[in-house]
Design a protein around this motif. Structure first.
Motif, PDB file in Angstrom:
ATOM      1  N   ASP A 425      46.755  42.585  43.049  1.00  0.00           N
ATOM      2  CA  ASP A 425      47.194  42.957  44.384  1.00  0.00           C
ATOM      3  C   ASP A 425      45.990  43.437  45.202  1.00  0.00           C
ATOM      4  O   ASP A 425      45.075  44.106  44.682  1.00  0.00           O
ATOM      5  CB  ASP A 425      48.240  44.068  44.310  1.00  0.00           C
ATOM      6  N   SER A 426      46.042  43.113  46.492  1.00  0.00           N
ATOM      7  CA  SER A 426      44.989  43.584  47.414  1.00  0.00           C
ATOM      8  C   SER A 426      45.630  43.989  48.734  1.00  0.00           C
ATOM      9  O   SER A 426      46.672  43.447  49.119  1.00  0.00           O
ATOM     10  CB  SER A 426      43.918  42.514  47.627  1.00  0.00           C
ATOM     11  N   LEU A 427      44.981  44.998  49.400  1.00  0.00           N
ATOM     12  CA  LEU A 427      45.453  45.469  50.703  1.00  0.00           C
ATOM     13  C   LEU A 427      44.241  45.516  51.615  1.00  0.00           C
ATOM     14  O   LEU A 427      43.203  46.093  51.257  1.00  0.00           O
ATOM     15  CB  LEU A 427      46.086  46.856  50.572  1.00  0.00           C
ATOM     16  N   ASN A 428      44.328  44.902  52.791  1.00  0.00           N
ATOM     17  CA  ASN A 428      43.218  44.945  53.737  1.00  0.00           C
ATOM     18  C   ASN A 428      43.637  45.728  54.975  1.00  0.00           C
ATOM     19  O   ASN A 428      44.814  45.739  55.346  1.00  0.00           O
ATOM     20  CB  ASN A 428      42.736  43.542  54.102  1.00  0.00           C
ATOM     21  N   GLY A 429      42.643  46.410  55.562  1.00  0.00           N
ATOM     22  CA  GLY A 429      42.915  47.234  56.740  1.00  0.00           C
ATOM     23  C   GLY A 429      41.668  47.428  57.598  1.00  0.00           C
ATOM     24  O   GLY A 429      40.617  46.812  57.361  1.00  0.00           O
ATOM     25  N   ASP A 430      41.757  48.381  58.546  1.00  0.00           N
ATOM     26  CA  ASP A 430      40.660  48.623  59.469  1.00  0.00           C
ATOM     27  C   ASP A 430      40.514  50.132  59.662  1.00  0.00           C
ATOM     28  O   ASP A 430      41.501  50.842  59.883  1.00  0.00           O
ATOM     29  CB  ASP A 430      40.912  47.965  60.821  1.00  0.00           C
ATOM     30  N   LEU A 431      39.254  50.600  59.527  1.00  0.00           N
ATOM     31  CA  LEU A 431      38.940  52.012  59.739  1.00  0.00           C
ATOM     32  C   LEU A 431      37.867  52.084  60.816  1.00  0.00           C
ATOM     33  O   LEU A 431      36.692  51.751  60.563  1.00  0.00           O
ATOM     34  CB  LEU A 431      38.451  52.662  58.437  1.00  0.00           C
ATOM     35  N   THR A 432      38.332  52.450  62.012  1.00  0.00           N
ATOM     36  CA  THR A 432      37.437  52.584  63.172  1.00  0.00           C
ATOM     37  C   THR A 432      36.508  51.402  63.316  1.00  0.00           C
ATOM     38  O   THR A 432      35.276  51.525  63.418  1.00  0.00           O
ATOM     39  CB  THR A 432      36.604  53.883  63.051  1.00  0.00           C
ATOM     40  N   GLY A 433      37.105  50.213  63.232  1.00  0.00           N
ATOM     41  CA  GLY A 433      36.359  48.985  63.450  1.00  0.00           C
ATOM     42  C   GLY A 433      35.729  48.391  62.226  1.00  0.00           C
ATOM     43  O   GLY A 433      35.174  47.291  62.279  1.00  0.00           O
ATOM     44  N   ASP A 434      35.796  49.112  61.121  1.00  0.00           N
ATOM     45  CA  ASP A 434      35.248  48.585  59.866  1.00  0.00           C
ATOM     46  C   ASP A 434      36.392  48.062  58.983  1.00  0.00           C
ATOM     47  O   ASP A 434      37.342  48.798  58.652  1.00  0.00           O
ATOM     48  CB  ASP A 434      34.477  49.671  59.117  1.00  0.00           C
ATOM     49  N   ALA A 435      36.324  46.778  58.641  1.00  0.00           N
ATOM     50  CA  ALA A 435      37.349  46.186  57.763  1.00  0.00           C
ATOM     51  C   ALA A 435      37.107  46.605  56.322  1.00  0.00           C
ATOM     52  O   ALA A 435      35.952  46.746  55.893  1.00  0.00           O
ATOM     53  CB  ALA A 435      37.343  44.674  57.878  1.00  0.00           C
ATOM     54  N   PHE A 436      38.170  46.789  55.569  1.00  0.00           N
ATOM     55  CA  PHE A 436      38.027  47.168  54.165  1.00  0.00           C
ATOM     56  C   PHE A 436      39.123  46.449  53.353  1.00  0.00           C
ATOM     57  O   PHE A 436      40.099  45.911  53.885  1.00  0.00           O
ATOM     58  CB  PHE A 436      38.126  48.688  53.990  1.00  0.00           C
ATOM     59  N   ASP A 437      38.962  46.481  52.064  1.00  0.00           N
ATOM     60  CA  ASP A 437      39.918  45.815  51.151  1.00  0.00           C
ATOM     61  C   ASP A 437      40.081  46.676  49.905  1.00  0.00           C
ATOM     62  O   ASP A 437      39.093  47.076  49.268  1.00  0.00           O
ATOM     63  CB  ASP A 437      39.408  44.432  50.767  1.00  0.00           C
ATOM     64  N   LEU A 438      41.338  46.994  49.579  1.00  0.00           N
ATOM     65  CA  LEU A 438      41.680  47.706  48.361  1.00  0.00           C
ATOM     66  C   LEU A 438      42.309  46.724  47.366  1.00  0.00           C
ATOM     67  O   LEU A 438      43.167  45.911  47.740  1.00  0.00           O
ATOM     68  CB  LEU A 438      42.668  48.842  48.642  1.00  0.00           C
TER      69      LEU A 438
END
Length: 538
Positions: A425-438
């Motif tokens: 499983d993976s979750l992608n998101g955005d933190l103050t303009g920086d994309a990340f992936d868990l």
């Protein structure tokens, strides 16, 4: 001792022209010997010519009927021992016999004295021996012509009895004959004629028992099925086209042949009759539902593709993401420690099924979920919490070596599947303009139940419900529905299956057994469609 008795017709009804002889018996060997003498004499006199009167009181009855005055010595049926021939003349009978039995060195001695009408010298016969029956027969035979008799019994009864060519009655019967050789013939419809030569002795009563042999009775069954098995009264008796011996009477007949529907009829046949029975056998065609079920039960490889929709709670405990030089881990999802997401996507499976058990070599789920909620991340180096936005999630599940069990009802089936799997499983998101992936990997246990409908022997539709339980931290139950289309490729035919003639129609009317030489037109039409004509093989 004086004994008088009558055998035959009443002495009051002397037939004109019939010879009548009266008997007077005495015993010097005791009462028992006298009774046995009387019994043996009765038996032998049945065969002696003329009518013999030996019943007590018969002589007295005859005396009372005479109008003449008889001497006083005759009164009370007493004999005038000095002139017994006078009694013969006075009564108008043919003869009087005085019989005496006495003991002898070799057994018994029997002396018979015969007085005839018109006087003359009495005839005296003396015989002795241990066999009283033989002694009596020999002595009586010396005085009178003894006839013999044959008692005839047959199985079955009712046979016509011919003696020396003359019909004398039906069995069972008794026939009076002279001593010597006689030709016997027994006839009954449906049975072989029985002939026998019999020799009888004077005064002998001979029993003859015979079992009649039925005449040959045959049937021949005609059908276009080659070498069909013919069962008569439930027993295999032969094959079609060949004569079969049967007993006369009513029978059941069953005809069986591979690829044809069996036929059962009843028939009657008379003795010595030869009968041909023609039966129209229709080719066997299974019910389409049963036929499909049989085909589905074959051992086969299958590939299935479909759509899956599941609801899953994910926490991603222990997952990290590098954002702007810092390492972050998820703390909460919209104020909760886990997020509930709806995933949908495709599912693929490759497996092998037997009649009831099966194995999924490999199953794969490829699914995604949309997400637009707050995600709190915590920096591991500073413990600083920051708010991020979750943008979406993906889910990949592998199901290696899942076991399956199924049950079929025609074209419908029910299946259960269970085993262990691995999820990515993976979750992608955005933190103050920086994309990340868990991302997170977990082992899970899976249980699924589904219903399946077979469109044909190859194609099927599936609808089911699956539950997966992840063993990772902050993860739980994942469950949802799935639907798919499967393609089945037979690899090995089940031993119970049989190949079918695809050219045959699926629906035929019931069998109509045809007896005789004519086959109904409707039956011929169906048979012609199957490649037969005129009731014979093409």
């Amino acid at each position: 001792m004086l004994v008088l008795f009558l055998l035959g017709t009443s002495s009051s009804a002397l037939a004109k022209g019939q010879k009548h002889t009266y008997w007077h018996l005495t015993s010097d060997a005791g009462e028992e010997a006298g009774k046995e003498f009387e019994s043996q004499l009765r038996s032998v006199l049945v065969q002696a010519e003329g009518t013999h009167h030996t019943t007590e009181g018969s002589l007295a009855e005859l005396l009372d009927q005479k109008p003449l005055k008889v001497p006083s010595c005759f009164e009370g049926a007493k004999l005038c021992t000095t002139v017994p021939e006078l009694l013969v003349e006075a009564l108008g009978v043919d003869g009087l016999v005085e019989g005496r039995i006495s003991a002898a060195a070799d057994g018994y001695q029997v002396e018979l004295t015969l007085y005839r009408e018109f006087g003359g010298t009495p005839k005296v016969v003396t015989r002795s021996g241990a066999d009283l029956e033989g002694v009596v027969r020999d002595a009586v035979g010396a005085l009178f012509t003894l006839e013999a008799a044959i008692k005839i019994y047959t199985e079955p009864a009712g046979a016509s009895v011919f003696v020396n060519g003359n019909l004398v009655g039906e069995s069972p019967t008794r026939v009076q004959v002279h001593e010597g050789n006689h030709g016997l013939r027994l006839e009954k419809e449906g049975y072989e004629v029985l002939r026998e030569d019999l020799t009888v002795l004077p005064g002998e009563v001979r029993e003859y028992n015979a079992t009649l042999v039925p005449k040959v009775t045959q049937i021949t069954v005609i059908t276009w099925a080659e070498s069909a098995a013919v069962y008569v009264d439930g027993k295999l008796s032969g094959a079609s086209g060949a004569p079969i011996d049967v007993m006369p009477g009513a029978h059941s007949l069953e005809l069986r042949a591979n690829g044809y529907r069996p036929i059962e009829i009843t028939f009657d046949i008379a003795a010595a009759q030869r009968r041909t029975i023609q039966l129209a056998m229709l080719k066997e065609v299974e019910d389409p539902w049963a036929r499909r079920e049989q085909a589905i039960r074959t051992y086969r490889l299958y590939v299935e593709a479909g759509y899956a929709l599941t609801l899953q709670s994910i926490g991603f405990a222990g997952a990290t993401a590098d954002i702007a030089g810092s390492t972050y881990s998820p703390t909460s999802f919209g104020g909760e420690d886990r997020a509930s997401l709806v995933f949908n996507g495709v599912k693929l499976a490759v497996g092998y099924t037997m009649e009831r058990l099966g194995l999924v070599f490999l199953g794969v789920d490829l699914m995604v979920a949309s997400m637009d909620s707050e995600l709190i991340l915590t920096a591991q180096d500073t413990a600083r919490r920051e708010s991020a936005v979750g943008q979406g999630a993906s889910h990949i599940a592998l199901y290696p070596l899942q076991g399956t069990f199924r049950e079929l009802w025609g074209a419908f089936g029910a299946e259960a599947q269970t085993g262990l799997g691995v999820s990515f499983d993976s979750l992608n998101g955005d933190l103050t303009g920086d994309a990340f992936d868990l991302s997170q990997t977990a082992v899970f246990w899976s249980l699924a139940a589904s219903g399946r409908y077979y469109l044909s022997e190859e194609w099927s539709l599936t609808l089911g419900y699956r539950m997966d339980y992840d063993f990772a931290d902050q993860r739980g139950l994942r469950h949802g529905f799935f639907a798919g289309v499967g393609f089945n490729l037979p690899l090995l035919v089940d031993a119970g299956g049989e190949s079918k003639d695809e050219s045959l129609p699926e629906q035929l009317e019931e069998d109509v057994p045809v007896e005789g030489t004519d086959v109904p037109e409707s039956t011929l039409q169906k048979l012609e469609q199957s490649g037969t004509e005129g009731g014979r093989e093409p």
